[in-house]
Design a protein around this motif. Structure first.
Motif, PDB file in Angstrom:
ATOM      1  N   ALA A   1       0.789  -1.414   0.113  1.00 20.50           N
ATOM      2  CA  ALA A   1       0.311   0.255  -0.257  1.00 20.50           C
ATOM      3  C   ALA A   1       1.166   0.682   0.039  1.00 20.50           C
ATOM      4  O   ALA A   1       2.029   0.973  -0.312  1.00 20.50           O
ATOM      5  CB  ALA A   1      -0.590   0.075   1.320  1.00 20.50           C
ATOM      6  N   GLY A   2       0.448   2.449  -0.084  1.00 19.56           N
ATOM      7  CA  GLY A   2       1.086   3.850  -0.178  1.00 19.56           C
ATOM      8  C   GLY A   2       1.316   3.618   1.190  1.00 19.56           C
ATOM      9  O   GLY A   2       0.740   4.728   2.414  1.00 19.56           O
ATOM     10  N   ASP A   3       2.096   3.612   2.253  1.00 21.89           N
ATOM     11  CA  ASP A   3       2.953   3.771   3.522  1.00 21.89           C
ATOM     12  C   ASP A   3       4.311   3.845   3.178  1.00 21.89           C
ATOM     13  O   ASP A   3       4.736   2.727   4.126  1.00 21.89           O
ATOM     14  CB  ASP A   3       2.032   2.055   3.964  1.00 21.89           C
ATOM     15  N   PRO A   4       5.243   5.073   3.337  1.00 19.16           N
ATOM     16  CA  PRO A   4       6.284   5.157   4.029  1.00 19.16           C
ATOM     17  C   PRO A   4       6.559   5.519   5.658  1.00 19.16           C
ATOM     18  O   PRO A   4       4.902   5.612   6.406  1.00 19.16           O
ATOM     19  CB  PRO A   4       6.371   6.943   3.177  1.00 19.16           C
TER      20      PRO A   4
ATOM     21  N   GLY B   1       6.260  -3.539  17.351  1.00 18.52           N
ATOM     22  CA  GLY B   1       5.526  -3.736  16.513  1.00 18.52           C
ATOM     23  C   GLY B   1       6.289  -4.635  15.380  1.00 18.52           C
ATOM     24  O   GLY B   1       7.876  -4.266  15.515  1.00 18.52           O
ATOM     25  N   TYR B   2       6.712  -6.191  14.415  1.00 20.44           N
ATOM     26  CA  TYR B   2       7.512  -6.482  14.403  1.00 20.44           C
ATOM     27  C   TYR B   2       6.929  -6.632  12.541  1.00 20.44           C
ATOM     28  O   TYR B   2       6.505  -7.449  12.137  1.00 20.44           O
ATOM     29  CB  TYR B   2       7.972  -7.442  14.817  1.00 20.44           C
ATOM     30  N   PRO B   3       7.451  -5.660  11.932  1.00 15.71           N
ATOM     31  CA  PRO B   3       7.101  -5.990  10.352  1.00 15.71           C
ATOM     32  C   PRO B   3       7.818  -7.167   9.653  1.00 15.71           C
ATOM     33  O   PRO B   3       9.049  -7.452  10.195  1.00 15.71           O
ATOM     34  CB  PRO B   3       7.542  -4.990   9.478  1.00 15.71           C
ATOM     35  N   SER B   4       6.535  -7.096   8.875  1.00 18.21           N
ATOM     36  CA  SER B   4       7.637  -8.925   7.524  1.00 18.21           C
ATOM     37  C   SER B   4       7.015  -8.524   6.559  1.00 18.21           C
ATOM     38  O   SER B   4       6.094  -8.057   6.367  1.00 18.21           O
ATOM     39  CB  SER B   4       7.326  -9.697   9.018  1.00 18.21           C
TER      40      SER B   4
ATOM     41  N   THR C   1       4.272  -7.377   0.355  1.00 18.43           N
ATOM     42  CA  THR C   1       5.916  -6.077   0.909  1.00 18.43           C
ATOM     43  C   THR C   1       5.085  -4.881   1.692  1.00 18.43           C
ATOM     44  O   THR C   1       6.445  -4.270   1.340  1.00 18.43           O
ATOM     45  CB  THR C   1       6.514  -6.469  -0.155  1.00 18.43           C
ATOM     46  N   GLY C   2       4.211  -5.007   2.228  1.00 19.63           N
ATOM     47  CA  GLY C   2       4.042  -3.730   2.851  1.00 19.63           C
ATOM     48  C   GLY C   2       4.075  -3.616   4.351  1.00 19.63           C
ATOM     49  O   GLY C   2       3.708  -2.349   4.534  1.00 19.63           O
ATOM     50  N   GLY C   3       4.617  -4.975   5.110  1.00 21.42           N
ATOM     51  CA  GLY C   3       5.684  -3.767   5.599  1.00 21.42           C
ATOM     52  C   GLY C   3       4.656  -4.031   7.202  1.00 21.42           C
ATOM     53  O   GLY C   3       4.831  -3.926   7.933  1.00 21.42           O
TER      54      GLY C   3
ATOM     55  N   GLY D   1      10.611   2.231  -0.658  1.00 21.40           N
ATOM     56  CA  GLY D   1      10.773   1.710   0.919  1.00 21.40           C
ATOM     57  C   GLY D   1      11.344   0.550   1.240  1.00 21.40           C
ATOM     58  O   GLY D   1      11.859   0.131   1.101  1.00 21.40           O
ATOM     59  N   PHE D   2      11.694   0.851   2.465  1.00 17.64           N
ATOM     60  CA  PHE D   2      12.330  -0.049   2.985  1.00 17.64           C
ATOM     61  C   PHE D   2      12.936  -1.861   3.165  1.00 17.64           C
ATOM     62  O   PHE D   2      13.169  -2.189   2.668  1.00 17.64           O
ATOM     63  CB  PHE D   2      13.154   0.223   4.443  1.00 17.64           C
TER      64      PHE D   2
END
Length: 277
Positions: free
Chosen positions: A41-44, A221-224, A98-100, A57-58
Motif C-alpha cells: 500500500a502507500g505506507d511510507p 511491532g515486527y514487520p515482515s 511487502t507492505g511491512g 520503501g525499506f
C-alpha cells in the motif's frame, strides 16, 4: 485388459503432467528468474509507490535485495489499500506482501511470515501544540476522545486492548485520510508506527508527534514479508538469506535512505512466538 492398461498409462501421464505444473512453486519462479508480483500500500517509509509504481520503501528495498540473491531481478509492483493486502494475496493478485505488515496471531492464521525485518513502536500524531495534552492511549481513553488509525492496522487491536471503546477507534483507508482526520478534528489523535507518524509530522506543520508518548506495554511491532501458506519453501529460502543479510552493510545501505537505522534492527524475537501471541 490392454484397454484398461492403456487407460491407466494415460491417466498416469496426465497425473504426472499436472504434478509438474503444480510443482511450479513461488520459489521455483524466483530461481527461474521469472517476474514476482509485490503487493503493498502507500505506507511510507515501509513500502510505497514511486514513479510508475516503482516499489519504494525499506521493506521493498530489502525484498529486492533478497530476490536478487535467490535468482530474480524482475518484479511487478501492485499497489492496493492496506486492508486489501491479505485478501489480495489470497485471491492471487500478487505473490508476496511487502507492505511491512506486522506479525500478529490473527494474521498468522491466513498467511505465513518470514522472520522479522525490524522492530518498531507506535507513535501518536496530534494537532500542533497537542491541545488535548495526549501522551498515551490511556489519556485518550480517560478523556473519552477518538483515536484514528488505518483499517487493518495492529493499532486497532492495541487501542481496544488499552480500553478505548470500539466506537472511539476510527478506521480509515490510508495515510491521507488518517492525517486529514487529525487535522480537521474528526479524531483527537492518530496512531501508526513511529516512522509513518514522523514522516507525516515532518511534512505538515499543522500536526506534530506527541512528545513524550508512552506506547502500549509490550506492543512493539515486527514487520515482515507475508506469503500464502502453501509457499513455505519460499519463506524458508528468504529466512536463510535473512540470517546473514539482516544488519549487513549491504542491507543498511539499501534501507538507510528511508530512515531505517541500526536501532530498528529486530531483537531476536521469533515469528513463531509472535504468532502464538
Amino acid at each position: 485388459m490392454k484397454g484398461i492398461a492403456a487407460l491407466g498409462l494415460a491417466a498416469m501421464t496426465i497425473s504426472c503432467f499436472a504434478g509438474s505444473v503444480s510443482a511450479q512453486s513461488l520459489l521455483d519462479k524466483i530461481k527461474n528468474g521469472e517476474t514476482i508480483r509485490l503487493g503493498f500500500a502507500g505506507d511510507p517509509p515501509s513500502a510505497y509507490p514511486g514513479e510508475n509504481n516503482a516499489p519504494l520503501g525499506f521493506v521493498n528495498a530489502m525484498t529486492l535485495d533478497i530476490l536478487k540473491k535467490l535468482g530474480t531481478i524482475k518484479v511487478e509492483p501492485i499497489v492496493t489499500e492496506w486492508g486489501s493486502l491479505i485478501p489480495g494475496l489470497q485471491a492471487g493478485r500478487f505473490d508476496i506482501i511487502t507492505g511491512g505488515m506486522y506479525i500478529l496471531p490473527e494474521r498468522c492464521r491466513n498467511v505465513v511470515f518470514t522472520e522479522p525485518l525490524a522492530k518498531f513502536a507506535e507513535a501518536l500524531l496530534v494537532p500542533n501544540g497537542n491541545p488535548k495534552d495526549l501522551h498515551s492511549f490511556d489519556d485518550i481513553r480517560d478523556k473519552g476522545l477518538t483515536l484514528v488509525t488505518t483499517a487493518g492496522s495492529d493499532t486497532v487491536t492495541n487501542a481496544k486492548g488499552a480500553g478505548i471503546p470500539e466506537d472511539r477507534v476510527m478506521q480509515v483507508a490510508g495515510q491521507a485520510e488518517f492525517l486529514q482526520a487529525v487535522k480537521v478534528g474528526r479524531a483527537a489523535a492518530g496512531s501508526l508506527n513511529y516512522f509513518t507518524v514522523k514522516e507525516l509530522a515532518d511534512k505538515d506543520d499543522s500536526v506534530e508527534m506527541a512528545d513524550p508518548f508512552t506506547p502500549p506495554a509490550g506492543k512493539a511491532g515486527y514487520p515482515s514479508l507475508a506469503f500464502l501458506p502453501n509457499q513455505q519453501a519460499a519463506v524458508d529460502a528468504f529466512n536463510e538469506v535473512l540470517k546473514t543479510y539482516i544488519g549487513s552493510d549491504e542491507m543498511m545501505q539499501s534501507v538507510g535512505k528511508y530512515g531505517y537505522t541500526k536501532i530498528n534492527l529486530p531483537d531476536g524475537t521469533k515469528t513463531a512466538d509472535l504468532c502464538k501471541g
